[in-house]
Design an enzyme around this catalytic site. Structure first.
Site, PDB file in Angstrom:
ATOM      1  N   ASP A   1       0.864  -1.183   0.000  1.00 15.61           N
ATOM      2  CA  ASP A   1       0.000   0.000   0.000  1.00 15.61           C
ATOM      3  C   ASP A   1       0.902   1.235   0.000  1.00 15.61           C
ATOM      4  O   ASP A   1       2.127   1.135   0.024  1.00 15.61           O
ATOM      5  CB  ASP A   1      -0.959  -0.039   1.187  1.00 15.61           C
ATOM      6  CG  ASP A   1      -0.233  -0.006   2.527  1.00 15.61           C
ATOM      7  OD1 ASP A   1       1.000   0.199   2.551  1.00 15.61           O
ATOM      8  OD2 ASP A   1      -0.898  -0.198   3.557  1.00 15.61           O
ATOM      9  N   SER A   2       0.292   2.407  -0.017  1.00 15.73           N
ATOM     10  CA  SER A   2       1.087   3.631  -0.144  1.00 15.73           C
ATOM     11  C   SER A   2       1.478   4.208   1.205  1.00 15.73           C
ATOM     12  O   SER A   2       2.270   5.129   1.289  1.00 15.73           O
ATOM     13  CB  SER A   2       0.275   4.678  -0.892  1.00 15.73           C
ATOM     14  OG  SER A   2      -0.825   5.081  -0.080  1.00 15.73           O
ATOM     15  N   GLY A   3       0.906   3.698   2.274  1.00 21.03           N
ATOM     16  CA  GLY A   3       1.188   4.221   3.603  1.00 21.03           C
ATOM     17  C   GLY A   3       0.191   5.263   4.085  1.00 21.03           C
ATOM     18  O   GLY A   3       0.132   5.571   5.273  1.00 21.03           O
ATOM     19  N   GLY A   4      -0.621   5.775   3.163  1.00 20.91           N
ATOM     20  CA  GLY A   4      -1.558   6.838   3.540  1.00 20.91           C
ATOM     21  C   GLY A   4      -2.542   6.407   4.618  1.00 20.91           C
ATOM     22  O   GLY A   4      -2.761   7.114   5.600  1.00 20.91           O
TER      23      GLY A   4
ATOM     24  N   ASP B   1      -3.219   8.138  -1.398  1.00 22.88           N
ATOM     25  CA  ASP B   1      -4.585   8.674  -1.419  1.00 22.88           C
ATOM     26  C   ASP B   1      -4.995   9.047  -0.012  1.00 22.88           C
ATOM     27  O   ASP B   1      -4.287   8.743   0.945  1.00 22.88           O
ATOM     28  CB  ASP B   1      -5.561   7.611  -1.970  1.00 22.88           C
ATOM     29  CG  ASP B   1      -5.643   6.390  -1.061  1.00 22.88           C
ATOM     30  OD1 ASP B   1      -4.677   6.146  -0.302  1.00 22.88           O
ATOM     31  OD2 ASP B   1      -6.653   5.671  -1.112  1.00 22.88           O
TER      32      ASP B   1
ATOM     33  N   GLN C   1     -11.649   6.749  -4.900  1.00 21.24           N
ATOM     34  CA  GLN C   1     -12.238   7.106  -3.613  1.00 21.24           C
ATOM     35  C   GLN C   1     -13.625   7.708  -3.867  1.00 21.24           C
ATOM     36  O   GLN C   1     -14.200   7.470  -4.919  1.00 21.24           O
ATOM     37  CB  GLN C   1     -11.314   8.077  -2.849  1.00 21.24           C
ATOM     38  CG  GLN C   1     -10.042   7.431  -2.307  1.00 21.24           C
ATOM     39  CD  GLN C   1     -10.301   6.514  -1.101  1.00 21.24           C
ATOM     40  OE1 GLN C   1     -11.402   6.478  -0.536  1.00 21.24           O
ATOM     41  NE2 GLN C   1      -9.285   5.723  -0.735  1.00 21.24           N
TER      42      GLN C   1
ATOM     43  N   GLY D   1     -11.397   3.141   0.501  1.00 14.56           N
ATOM     44  CA  GLY D   1     -12.375   3.883   1.284  1.00 14.56           C
ATOM     45  C   GLY D   1     -13.651   3.121   1.567  1.00 14.56           C
ATOM     46  O   GLY D   1     -14.637   3.708   2.010  1.00 14.56           O
TER      47      GLY D   1
ATOM     48  N   ASP E   1      -7.629  -7.923   0.093  1.00 12.66           N
ATOM     49  CA  ASP E   1      -6.721  -8.146   1.221  1.00 12.66           C
ATOM     50  C   ASP E   1      -7.467  -7.782   2.489  1.00 12.66           C
ATOM     51  O   ASP E   1      -8.372  -6.936   2.454  1.00 12.66           O
ATOM     52  CB  ASP E   1      -5.472  -7.257   1.139  1.00 12.66           C
ATOM     53  CG  ASP E   1      -5.763  -5.846   1.647  1.00 12.66           C
ATOM     54  OD1 ASP E   1      -6.430  -5.071   0.927  1.00 12.66           O
ATOM     55  OD2 ASP E   1      -5.374  -5.528   2.791  1.00 12.66           O
TER      56      ASP E   1
ATOM     57  N   HIS F   1      -4.932 -21.916   9.510  1.00 17.48           N
ATOM     58  CA  HIS F   1      -6.256 -22.412   9.126  1.00 17.48           C
ATOM     59  C   HIS F   1      -7.065 -21.351   8.374  1.00 17.48           C
ATOM     60  O   HIS F   1      -7.610 -21.608   7.297  1.00 17.48           O
ATOM     61  CB  HIS F   1      -7.060 -22.887  10.337  1.00 17.48           C
ATOM     62  CG  HIS F   1      -8.502 -23.073   9.981  1.00 17.48           C
ATOM     63  ND1 HIS F   1      -8.982 -24.220   9.396  1.00 17.48           N
ATOM     64  CD2 HIS F   1      -9.544 -22.200  10.007  1.00 17.48           C
ATOM     65  CE1 HIS F   1     -10.247 -24.061   9.111  1.00 17.48           C
ATOM     66  NE2 HIS F   1     -10.627 -22.847   9.468  1.00 17.48           N
TER      67      HIS F   1
END
Lengths: 376, 376
Positions: free
Chosen positions: A92-95, A146, A194, A221, A271, A340
């Site tokens: 991800d971008s970290g935002g 974002d 978004q 979002g 995810d 599991h």
């Protein structure tokens, strides 16, 4: 890197495809286990590969940037080599983490300023430097910076936030085009749609991101507290606009049922921390419903953990034993439950793919959702 | 169940032997990983078996009695079936934990009265009922109830305590003889030598336990804070008295060097939480010395965790990666370090055995202790 659509359902929008990344040819729909700081919690890499059958895992840029830090990752030759994982990685971008974890965060046109939740040190993420950071991490798929709006979010805020996300996307994509991978393999860059729960904003955002010739697109979002029906409605609205020949990634989703509904609406990638986080609290997802392993009813149930399970833990350990380990706070409990649950999630998307290819997804989904959502 | 002495060193008292138990023929000297509540912390059963090559593990009667409790273990058909471990299990008597963990404990002639550290419930362990409990657990080797004296311990207390331990041993052994295994396989019962650091008490105790025709004998009350030289002195004094044709188990010992010194003094069996507990704190034992993986010197060391290591974690993960996981409090850190340390301990005793059989133990031990005690 390319995506090939193999089959689209005749009822609904479910799709089966192939996403070829630098490290792995991924069969979609796919679920990506979350490996925040370079480890899927409580799971060995060979278990991810052989027992869970993960094809791609997710790393969190915010966490990796702070610890171990870029110097170590660069010296290691990228995240794949650092953690010894040879299949695909998406970062991800970290935002999102800046807003959920960091202290004193502040949003400006320039980027997101924040203090580390670990040592209070001050940092900035910009659309450009999160590309540079993800170049150093060396993920197969990088995400655009974002702002992930919270829920509820008023229209005015959602609109202003979306404008900023779009401006950032332009800058980020430009920077992506002007920079090169560091480790000799190709990296993709996914824009993120978004717009909160507002149809016109979601539509505008979906149309906006299409102007960038990306390998794939993400929907962000959602799954942030809104009703599931809203999530499904927004997802469908967006997938109807996004190009058919590109993969769509619904970020942070979700329960097994959420995933099946997402697939039905044309989503290819998912995810979520749910399978591992809930595992650590003793919740198991199975083909026949949800187990709270702490429940007294399992105390003397020495049957296999999951007779229909696909990983070794399901045959090796009993419900009574896992209950005992969970109640006793033994580390092995989280290890067993995490394997599991992840193996179940990967089984679920693999089976969904099979049903799509056999043109039976819609019927199977209805039956499956009833089964997997009951409480055992 | 029997013990066969294969070889005794010509220098020192080191011995190589075979201890045949109901579930496993154990090659001695041996180290037994500690699986307190039915799980060696952070380690899967198949890892214990295949990667660590454990032949016997230890369970703690105090913990198992309180949780999951005897009803569950009995319903499971014993601890082996409950945890799905088919090699040997030794259980302690619970006495040591009563004094280190339980609240409001009180010693009487009858037994040890205590309150559970989990829920405050009141219990008593007697020489007889710890036999019954270990019959229900179904361990291959059961231990006598004793009082493990603390260090330092004045002579008067040590002598009175020893008298009690001996009285309990008589009662326990009688009860052992009058009861039968529950699951169709033979169980052994080991008396324990006590006597603190007092030569005459240790001698008297060693002579006392010999009157019971046991499969093996244990040496307790050492490694509780006394100088290592005292531990070695008491151990040697005791092994010189115990019958040569029976295995000797030095309880709760110890560091890799302690184990080699114990072997040199005629000990055949060891257990200790050190390899797993220290693993969880980032301390690794290797053939070339001790690693504190949190140390900054490993930050950019991408070499294999242990080039001479015997388990998959040594080749699969780098020092820099394990350092990162340890500092980030990731669960995988303890999993990797625990497997590594236990595999090292098992390698060490296996190599000791080989050296004994080749008549080279004494020389090898001297060199090895220098190597394994240095700090890397």
């Amino acid at each position: 890197m390319y995506f090939e659509l193999e089959k689209t359902a005749t009822q609904g929008q479910a799709r089966a495809g192939i996403l070829k990344t630098a490290h792995q040819t991924i069969e979609t729909p796919i679920f990506m286990p979350v490996g925040t700081v370079g480890s899927v919690k409580a799971v060995h890499q060979h278990e991810l590969d052989e027992d869970i059958k993960a094809q791609i895992i997710l790393g969190n840029t915010y966490h990796l940037y702070l610890r171990p830090g870029l110097e170590v990752i660069k010296n290691a030759g990228g995240l794949h080599k650092f953690i010894n994982w040879n299949k695909a990685i998406l970062t991800d971008s970290g935002g999102y983490q800046v807003f959920s974890l960091a202290a004193n965060r502040k949003l400006t046109d320039e980027g997101a300023i924040f203090k580390s939740h670990i040592d209070g040190s001050k940092h900035i993420f910009t659309p450009e430097n999160v590309v540079d950071i993800q170049r150093i991490i060396g993920s197969d798929i990088m995400m655009a910076l974002d702002e992930c709006t919270p829920y509820p979010c008023d229209y005015k805020y959602a609109k202003e936030s979306l404008d900023l996300t779009h401006k950032w996307l332009k800058r980020g994509f430009n920077h992506f085009k002007q920079t090169s991978p560091l480790y000799g393999f190709e990296q993709a860059y996914f824009p993120i749609v978004q717009g909160s729960v507002y149809k016109d904003l979601r539509q505008a955002s979906a149309e906006f991101v299409c102007q960038f010739d990306a390998v794939g697109y993400a929907i962000g979002g959602l799954s942030v507290g809104e009703p599931a029906e809203k999530m499904y409605e927004m997802t469908q609205l967006v997938t109807e606009i996004l190009p058919k020949n590109k993969p769509r990634y619904l970020m942070g989703v979700g329960t097994p049922a959420n995933i099946l509904e997402g697939i039905d609406r044309g989503v290819d990638m998912f995810d979520c921390v749910m399978p591992t986080r809930n595992a650590r609290n003793g919740m198991l997802f199975t083909k026949n419903g949800i187990i709270n392993i702490k429940n007294a009813k399992w105390k003397n149930d020495f049957s296999e953990l999951d007779e229909q399970g696909t990983s070794f833990v399901d045959k090796k350990y009993s419900k009574a034993y896992l209950r005992h380990l969970t109640i006793s706070n033994e580390r092995l409990a989280a290890q067993i439950s995490s394997i599991h649950n992840l193996a179940f999630y990967l089984w679920l998307v693999k089976e969904a793919r099979k049903q799509i290819l056999e043109n039976n997804f819609s019927k199977w989904k209805k039956e499956m959702i009833i089964r997997i959502t009951q409480r055992l």
